[in-house]
Design a protein around this motif. Structure first.
Motif, PDB file in Angstrom:
ATOM      1  N   GLU A 178       1.091  -1.129   0.104  1.00 31.66           N
ATOM      2  CA  GLU A 178       0.077   0.368  -0.020  1.00 31.66           C
ATOM      3  C   GLU A 178       0.444   1.175   0.255  1.00 31.66           C
ATOM      4  N   ASP A 179       1.674   1.304   0.438  1.00 35.50           N
ATOM      5  CA  ASP A 179       2.519   2.486   0.738  1.00 35.50           C
ATOM      6  C   ASP A 179       4.144   2.673  -0.580  1.00 35.50           C
ATOM      7  N   ALA A 180       3.365   2.835  -1.552  1.00 39.84           N
ATOM      8  CA  ALA A 180       4.752   4.095  -2.697  1.00 39.84           C
ATOM      9  C   ALA A 180       5.629   4.165  -2.353  1.00 39.84           C
ATOM     10  N   ASN A 181       5.468   5.345  -1.563  1.00 41.84           N
ATOM     11  CA  ASN A 181       6.969   5.986  -1.252  1.00 41.84           C
ATOM     12  C   ASN A 181       7.583   4.953  -0.211  1.00 41.84           C
ATOM     13  N   LEU A 182       7.374   4.191   0.504  1.00 41.83           N
ATOM     14  CA  LEU A 182       7.882   2.879   1.222  1.00 41.83           C
ATOM     15  C   LEU A 182       8.869   1.974   0.438  1.00 41.83           C
ATOM     16  N   ARG A 183       8.142   1.702  -0.768  1.00 39.60           N
ATOM     17  CA  ARG A 183       8.744   0.675  -1.947  1.00 39.60           C
ATOM     18  C   ARG A 183      10.121   1.668  -2.317  1.00 39.60           C
ATOM     19  N   SER A 184       9.198   2.557  -2.754  1.00 44.43           N
ATOM     20  CA  SER A 184      10.337   3.588  -3.403  1.00 44.43           C
ATOM     21  C   SER A 184      11.868   3.836  -2.265  1.00 44.43           C
ATOM     22  N   ARG A 185      11.725   3.963  -1.434  1.00 39.13           N
ATOM     23  CA  ARG A 185      13.339   4.452  -0.506  1.00 39.13           C
ATOM     24  C   ARG A 185      13.541   3.463  -0.231  1.00 39.13           C
ATOM     25  N   LEU A 186      12.488   1.863   0.326  1.00 38.29           N
ATOM     26  CA  LEU A 186      13.742   0.632   0.104  1.00 38.29           C
ATOM     27  C   LEU A 186      14.254   0.612  -0.694  1.00 38.29           C
ATOM     28  N   SER A 187      13.651   0.648  -2.252  1.00 38.85           N
ATOM     29  CA  SER A 187      14.257  -0.024  -3.632  1.00 38.85           C
ATOM     30  C   SER A 187      15.515   0.629  -3.778  1.00 38.85           C
ATOM     31  N   ALA A 188      15.534   1.829  -3.349  1.00 39.99           N
ATOM     32  CA  ALA A 188      16.974   2.959  -3.886  1.00 39.99           C
ATOM     33  C   ALA A 188      17.690   2.204  -2.647  1.00 39.99           C
ATOM     34  N   LEU A 189      17.277   2.444  -1.382  1.00 42.95           N
ATOM     35  CA  LEU A 189      18.789   2.149  -0.313  1.00 42.95           C
ATOM     36  C   LEU A 189      19.035   0.474  -0.398  1.00 42.95           C
ATOM     37  N   SER A 190      17.766  -0.371  -0.598  1.00 38.89           N
ATOM     38  CA  SER A 190      18.076  -1.601  -1.530  1.00 38.89           C
ATOM     39  C   SER A 190      19.551  -1.706  -1.863  1.00 38.89           C
ATOM     40  N   ILE A 191      19.037  -0.776  -2.726  1.00 36.29           N
ATOM     41  CA  ILE A 191      20.815  -1.089  -4.274  1.00 36.29           C
ATOM     42  C   ILE A 191      21.715  -0.721  -3.305  1.00 36.29           C
ATOM     43  N   GLY A 192      21.993   0.145  -2.445  1.00 32.60           N
ATOM     44  CA  GLY A 192      23.141   0.380  -1.693  1.00 32.60           C
ATOM     45  C   GLY A 192      23.851  -0.463  -1.367  1.00 32.60           C
ATOM     46  N   ARG A 193      23.025  -0.922  -0.679  1.00 35.55           N
ATOM     47  CA  ARG A 193      23.438  -1.978   0.248  1.00 35.55           C
ATOM     48  C   ARG A 193      23.607  -2.769  -0.111  1.00 35.55           C
ATOM     49  N   ALA A 194      22.997  -3.244  -1.254  1.00 39.06           N
ATOM     50  CA  ALA A 194      23.525  -4.995  -1.476  1.00 39.06           C
ATOM     51  C   ALA A 194      24.553  -4.696  -2.297  1.00 39.06           C
ATOM     52  N   ALA A 195      25.348  -2.806  -2.250  1.00 42.04           N
ATOM     53  CA  ALA A 195      26.557  -2.991  -3.285  1.00 42.04           C
ATOM     54  C   ALA A 195      27.635  -3.514  -2.136  1.00 42.04           C
ATOM     55  N   ARG A 196      27.524  -3.338  -0.888  1.00 36.39           N
ATOM     56  CA  ARG A 196      28.555  -3.648  -0.123  1.00 36.39           C
ATOM     57  C   ARG A 196      28.413  -4.777   1.033  1.00 36.39           C
ATOM     58  N   PHE A 197      28.221  -5.686  -0.509  1.00 39.38           N
ATOM     59  CA  PHE A 197      28.316  -7.063  -0.146  1.00 39.38           C
ATOM     60  C   PHE A 197      28.494  -7.385  -1.541  1.00 39.38           C
ATOM     61  N   THR A 198      30.467  -7.357  -1.583  1.00 40.01           N
ATOM     62  CA  THR A 198      31.080  -7.165  -2.488  1.00 40.01           C
ATOM     63  C   THR A 198      31.857  -8.620  -2.656  1.00 40.01           C
ATOM     64  N   TRP A 199      32.110  -9.845  -3.630  1.00 46.17           N
ATOM     65  CA  TRP A 199      32.816 -11.135  -3.553  1.00 46.17           C
ATOM     66  C   TRP A 199      34.526 -11.041  -3.669  1.00 46.17           C
ATOM     67  N   ASP A 200      35.228  -9.471  -3.916  1.00 43.08           N
ATOM     68  CA  ASP A 200      35.515  -9.368  -3.336  1.00 43.08           C
ATOM     69  C   ASP A 200      36.150  -8.535  -1.835  1.00 43.08           C
ATOM     70  N   ALA A 201      35.144  -8.414  -1.547  1.00 42.51           N
ATOM     71  CA  ALA A 201      35.085  -8.103   0.276  1.00 42.51           C
ATOM     72  C   ALA A 201      34.869  -9.279   1.183  1.00 42.51           C
ATOM     73  N   CYS A 202      34.179 -10.276   0.323  1.00 42.26           N
ATOM     74  CA  CYS A 202      34.121 -11.466   1.602  1.00 42.26           C
ATOM     75  C   CYS A 202      35.462 -11.956   1.627  1.00 42.26           C
ATOM     76  N   ALA A 203      36.255 -12.640  -0.096  1.00 41.63           N
ATOM     77  CA  ALA A 203      37.530 -12.701  -0.266  1.00 41.63           C
ATOM     78  C   ALA A 203      38.100 -12.262   0.627  1.00 41.63           C
ATOM     79  N   ALA A 204      38.728 -10.988   1.396  1.00 40.54           N
ATOM     80  CA  ALA A 204      39.290 -10.147   1.842  1.00 40.54           C
ATOM     81  C   ALA A 204      38.983 -10.908   3.111  1.00 40.54           C
ATOM     82  N   GLN A 205      37.938 -10.499   3.648  1.00 39.97           N
ATOM     83  CA  GLN A 205      37.450 -10.381   5.047  1.00 39.97           C
ATOM     84  C   GLN A 205      38.215 -12.525   5.779  1.00 39.97           C
ATOM     85  N   THR A 206      37.399 -12.921   5.166  1.00 43.12           N
ATOM     86  CA  THR A 206      37.643 -14.429   5.062  1.00 43.12           C
ATOM     87  C   THR A 206      39.289 -14.728   5.623  1.00 43.12           C
TER      88      THR A 206
END
Length: 92
Positions: free
Chosen positions: A52-80
């Motif tokens: 029901e909340d289009a503004n929430l969906r839009s805000r979370l969609s934008a935040l999602s892309i940025g949040r997911a970008a923080r989890f890269t395979w390079d970062a995973c390998a470096a942390q491992t």
């Protein structure tokens, strides 16, 4: 598990609803709605809110892309690698 399904959805800009259990809060952060997986009413409410909340969906969609970008395979390998180095240093 680590939470690859919500992370993959977030990387595509899909707003997610995820459980408050396991590693999901760490993965999703503030880029999605977190609910108690045993609370049917909370799950239904989150789904209703997301629908029901289009503004929430839009805000979370934008935040999602940025949040997911923080989890890269390079970062995973470096942390491992760093974790293995720490473990070896402790065992000596």
């Amino acid at each position: 598990g680590f939470g690859l399904p919500p992370l993959e959805a977030m990387g595509c800009g899909v707003p997610v609803i995820a459980s408050t259990s396991s590693s999901l809060p760490e993965v999703v952060g503030d880029a999605g709605l977190l609910v108690d997986p045993l609370d049917v009413d909370a799950i239904a409410s989150a789904m209703r809110t997301m629908l029901e909340d289009a503004n929430l969906r839009s805000r979370l969609s934008a935040l999602s892309i940025g949040r997911a970008a923080r989890f890269t395979w390079d970062a995973c390998a470096a942390q491992t690698f760093a974790a293995y180095q720490d473990a070896l240093a402790i065992s000596r």
